[in-house]
Design a protein around this motif. Structure first.
Motif, short mmCIF file in Angstrom:
data_model
loop_
_atom_site.label_atom_id
_atom_site.label_comp_id
_atom_site.label_asym_id
_atom_site.label_seq_id
_atom_site.Cartn_x
_atom_site.Cartn_y
_atom_site.Cartn_z
N ASP A 46 63.84 -87.06 8.41
CA ASP A 46 63.90 -85.64 8.76
C ASP A 46 63.12 -85.36 10.04
O ASP A 46 63.57 -84.59 10.90
CB ASP A 46 63.36 -84.77 7.62
N ALA A 50 64.69 -83.90 13.58
CA ALA A 50 64.13 -82.73 14.25
C ALA A 50 63.74 -83.08 15.69
O ALA A 50 63.95 -82.28 16.61
CB ALA A 50 62.92 -82.21 13.49
N GLN A 53 67.01 -83.28 17.90
CA GLN A 53 67.85 -82.09 18.05
C GLN A 53 67.45 -81.31 19.29
O GLN A 53 66.30 -81.25 19.65
CB GLN A 53 67.75 -81.20 16.83
#
Length: 54
Positions: A46, A50, A53
């Motif tokens: 995760d 992040a 992105q």
């Protein structure tokens, strides 16, 4: 070594980095302990998502 490209690293103790167009660098580290790495793999995935992105 110049830090001019984004690197996605996988595995215990590895560090991914993102180089932004303005030259700013962000990093995301994985835990070093293999047992901890296995237990926390979702958390680290995760964090890398992040990081990468826009």
């Amino acid at each position: 070594m110049e830090e001019v490209q984004t690197i996605v690293a996988l595995g215990a103790g590895s560090i991914s980095k993102r180089v932004h167009p303005d030259g700013r660098i962000e990093r995301s580290e994985n835990v070093k302990d293999v047992a901890q790495y296995m237990e926390r793999i979702e958390e680290m995935m995760d964090r890398k998502r992040a990081l990468l992105q826009e």
